[in-house]
Design an enzyme around this catalytic site. Structure first.
Site, PDB file in Angstrom:
ATOM      1  N   GLY A  84     -19.272  29.235  38.064  1.00 46.79           N
ATOM      2  CA  GLY A  84     -20.555  28.588  38.241  1.00 46.79           C
ATOM      3  C   GLY A  84     -21.223  28.329  36.900  1.00 46.79           C
ATOM      4  O   GLY A  84     -21.028  29.088  35.950  1.00 46.79           O
ATOM      5  N   TYR A 134     -18.458  29.117  48.707  1.00 43.39           N
ATOM      6  CA  TYR A 134     -19.140  30.363  49.046  1.00 43.39           C
ATOM      7  C   TYR A 134     -19.768  30.182  50.401  1.00 43.39           C
ATOM      8  O   TYR A 134     -20.490  29.204  50.625  1.00 43.39           O
ATOM      9  CB  TYR A 134     -20.275  30.643  48.046  1.00 43.39           C
ATOM     10  CG  TYR A 134     -19.859  31.343  46.779  1.00 43.39           C
ATOM     11  CD1 TYR A 134     -19.056  32.472  46.821  1.00 43.39           C
ATOM     12  CD2 TYR A 134     -20.317  30.893  45.545  1.00 43.39           C
ATOM     13  CE1 TYR A 134     -18.706  33.130  45.653  1.00 43.39           C
ATOM     14  CE2 TYR A 134     -19.963  31.546  44.374  1.00 43.39           C
ATOM     15  CZ  TYR A 134     -19.156  32.657  44.436  1.00 43.39           C
ATOM     16  OH  TYR A 134     -18.810  33.311  43.295  1.00 43.39           O
ATOM     17  N   HIS A 271     -12.687  39.100  40.890  1.00 48.35           N
ATOM     18  CA  HIS A 271     -13.800  38.277  40.422  1.00 48.35           C
ATOM     19  C   HIS A 271     -14.090  38.610  38.944  1.00 48.35           C
ATOM     20  O   HIS A 271     -15.234  38.632  38.502  1.00 48.35           O
ATOM     21  CB  HIS A 271     -15.047  38.543  41.271  1.00 48.35           C
ATOM     22  CG  HIS A 271     -15.936  37.348  41.468  1.00 48.35           C
ATOM     23  ND1 HIS A 271     -15.904  36.568  42.590  1.00 48.35           N
ATOM     24  CD2 HIS A 271     -16.895  36.801  40.685  1.00 48.35           C
ATOM     25  CE1 HIS A 271     -16.810  35.602  42.493  1.00 48.35           C
ATOM     26  NE2 HIS A 271     -17.420  35.716  41.333  1.00 48.35           N
TER      27      HIS A 271
HETATM   28  C1  LIG Z   1     -19.533  33.095  34.396  1.00 51.34           C
HETATM   29  C2  LIG Z   1     -18.672  33.223  35.606  1.00 51.34           C
HETATM   30  C3  LIG Z   1     -19.000  32.550  36.765  1.00 51.34           C
HETATM   31  C4  LIG Z   1     -18.185  32.653  37.888  1.00 51.34           C
HETATM   32  N1  LIG Z   1     -18.484  31.924  39.012  1.00 51.34           N
HETATM   33  C5  LIG Z   1     -17.672  31.962  40.080  1.00 51.34           C
HETATM   34  C6  LIG Z   1     -17.910  31.132  41.195  1.00 51.34           C
HETATM   35  O1  LIG Z   1     -18.877  30.375  41.248  1.00 51.34           O
HETATM   36  N2  LIG Z   1     -17.020  31.213  42.228  1.00 51.34           N
HETATM   37  C7  LIG Z   1     -15.924  32.039  42.224  1.00 51.34           C
HETATM   38  O2  LIG Z   1     -15.159  32.075  43.177  1.00 51.34           O
HETATM   39  N3  LIG Z   1     -15.676  32.822  41.149  1.00 51.34           N
HETATM   40  C8  LIG Z   1     -16.503  32.783  40.093  1.00 51.34           C
HETATM   41  N4  LIG Z   1     -16.212  33.552  38.981  1.00 51.34           N
HETATM   42  C9  LIG Z   1     -15.001  34.381  38.974  1.00 51.34           C
HETATM   43  C10 LIG Z   1     -13.796  33.580  38.451  1.00 51.34           C
HETATM   44  O3  LIG Z   1     -13.418  32.577  39.341  1.00 51.34           O
HETATM   45  C11 LIG Z   1     -12.581  34.485  38.212  1.00 51.34           C
HETATM   46  O4  LIG Z   1     -12.309  35.218  39.382  1.00 51.34           O
HETATM   47  C12 LIG Z   1     -12.784  35.446  37.026  1.00 51.34           C
HETATM   48  O5  LIG Z   1     -13.553  34.871  36.012  1.00 51.34           O
HETATM   49  C13 LIG Z   1     -11.422  35.829  36.472  1.00 51.34           C
HETATM   50  O6  LIG Z   1     -11.525  36.846  35.545  1.00 51.34           O
HETATM   51  P1  LIG Z   1     -11.497  36.609  33.946  1.00 51.34           P
HETATM   52  O7  LIG Z   1     -12.792  35.913  33.618  1.00 51.34           O
HETATM   53  O8  LIG Z   1     -11.440  37.993  33.436  1.00 51.34           O
HETATM   54  O9  LIG Z   1     -10.306  35.766  33.638  1.00 51.34           O
HETATM   55  C14 LIG Z   1     -17.032  33.469  37.859  1.00 51.34           C
HETATM   56  C15 LIG Z   1     -16.709  34.146  36.684  1.00 51.34           C
HETATM   57  C16 LIG Z   1     -17.509  34.033  35.565  1.00 51.34           C
HETATM   58  C17 LIG Z   1     -17.118  34.761  34.318  1.00 51.34           C
END
Ligand SMILES: Cc1cc2nc3c(=O)[nH]c(=O)nc-3n(C[C@H](O)[C@H](O)[C@H](O)COP(=O)(O)O)c2cc1C
Length: 387
Positions: A84, A134, A271
């Site tokens: 996001g 979501y 996540h």
């Molecule tokens: C800033 C940020 C925003 C995120 N927003 C979402 C989101 O909107 N939807 C979602 O399914 N996962 C979201 N995630 C999780 C990522 O899809 C993913 O699972 C995660 O970043 C993977 O781990 P890593 O950052 O250590 O590679 C977000 C992660 C971060 C860091």
């Protein structure tokens, strides 16, 4: 290539450079994890505990990083996790990620709360985009978004199920982080001390939750998502004709039930350790889930991947595809689109060199119908973390 991009030789370099450039509030929002961050440390330790076995005197001169994903061959073994408000890291970050997805023919995860409208992102990604959903509130808005994603041309939907409530991340709470963000005295000082980011962000306009700028679509980041249950999934399966991926799975019984519910793939993920500090290490859950669901169920993996060696470890633990998250935003924050291209190239090279060291020409489980049991899948072993 600019000097800042050239300074990126690892994801740690990208993070270090991003930390200098981003306001503390934004850096801590991206980098932060649930609680005091012990889940992230535990996840890292689990990845570190996996050791790769080197093999010698095999001809590894012709290596390929291409992977079969829902029947198509990608040009990289990793895609882009849905995140996001990416434009907080840099104006236009969402579009940069879309362009790299198009170039490598890998999925761009388009978040429900992306900072660029989903229609624009799938166009820029030349179709290489999956919409992440979501569930929220009573689900009315959620199903409207599903219809909209279908009209926009998405053929893969990713339902994220590990945010029944938004995790508490004190690092972002301490800065008063809200979406869309408000600028009070504390934020003003923070922005003033990071002028390069502040000027370019103010110039391009405060990032917005772009999918909600149309009548009829409301989203409250902190609204409870706790109402979603297995009937929600069944309903979604009924209305969504394309591929359905469920993201945020860490339990083998859940994974088995998902495969019976007719999902097309399961994404093992914590996540990025942002939800539950005491969750099991996702890389350990991956191999447990692989054993539980057998070889035919496609399993994707994200969370904590920081290098090409990590990518290979995920494949060796049972993944059929992987996704990178925050490190891509750090690369963009550090050096814009050049920074992203540079880090992509670094992780690609690391992955290829790792394959050479373990005597393999392709990633384990990367071919069609080849979900495991290859020699390379035996290339990794876990060391007891008590040692
Ligand atoms: C800033 C940020 C925003 C995120 N927003 C979402 C989101 O909107 N939807 C979602 O399914 N996962 C979201 N995630 C999780 C990522 O899809 C993913 O699972 C995660 O970043 C993977 O781990 P890593 O950052 O250590 O590679 C977000 C992660 C971060 C860091």
């Amino acid at each position: 290539m600019g000097w800042r991009a050239k300074d990126i030789h690892s994801s740690a370099d990208a993070r270090r450079l991003a930390r200098r450039r981003l306001p503390w509030m934004v850096f801590d929002y991206i980098d932060g994890a649930a609680g005091e961050g012990r889940g992230a440390i535990h996840g890292r330790a689990a990845l570190d505990a996996i050791k790769l076995h080197t093999r010698i005197l095999r001809d590894v001169s012709k290596r390929s990083l291409s992977v079969s994903l829902f029947g198509n061959n990608t040009k990289a073994p990793f895609g882009i996790s849905p995140m996001g408000m990416c434009n907080l890291s840099h104006p236009g970050a969402d579009l940069m990620l879309a362009r790299i997805a198009a170039r490598y023919e890998v999925p761009l995860g388009v978040s429900t709360v992306s900072s660029t409208p989903m229609e624009r992102l799938i166009e820029e990604a030349r179709g290489h985009a999956w919409f992440q959903l979501y569930f929220s509130g009573d689900g009315t808005g959620t199903f409207k978004l599903v219809d909209r994603a279908r009209s926009a041309g998405f053929d893969t939907l990713v339902l994220t199920v590990d945010v029944a409530e938004v995790g508490r991340r004190p690092r972002e709470l301490r800065h008063g982080f809200t979406m869309p963000f408000r600028i009070g005295p504390r934020q003003f000082v923070d922005f003033a001390l990071h002028p390069a980011w502040s000027l370019s962000t103010l110039w391009h306009g405060r990032p917005q939750m772009a999918n909600f700028q149309m009548p009829g679509y409301k989203f409250d980041r902190n609204e409870s998502r706790a109402k979603a249950d297995w009937t929600t999934l069944d309903k979604l399966r009924d209305v969504w004709p394309g591929k359905l991926v469920v993201k945020g799975v860490l339990s083998a019984p859940d994974a088995k039930r998902l495969s019976r519910a007719g999902v097309d793939a399961i994404q093992v993920s914590s996540h990025g350790a942002r939800q539950l500090e005491s969750a099991v290490a996702p890389i350990d859950a991956l191999s447990t889930i692989r054993d539980a669901v057998g070889q035919d169920m496609p399993l994707f993996y994200d969370s904590g991947l920081r290098s090409g060696e990590d990518v290979v470890k995920a494949y060796a633990s049972g993944a059929n595809f992987t996704f990178l998250g925050r490190i891509l935003q750090f690369a963009i924050a550090a050096a814009g689109e050049e920074g992203l291209q540079r880090l992509w190239q670094v992780i690609t090279e690391e992955t290829s060199i790792t394959l050479a060291q373990i005597g393999e020409c392709s990633l384990p489980g990367s071919g069609p119908g080849e979900s495991g049991g290859t020699d390379a899948r035996d290339a990794a072993s876990r060391q007891s973390r008590q040692q």
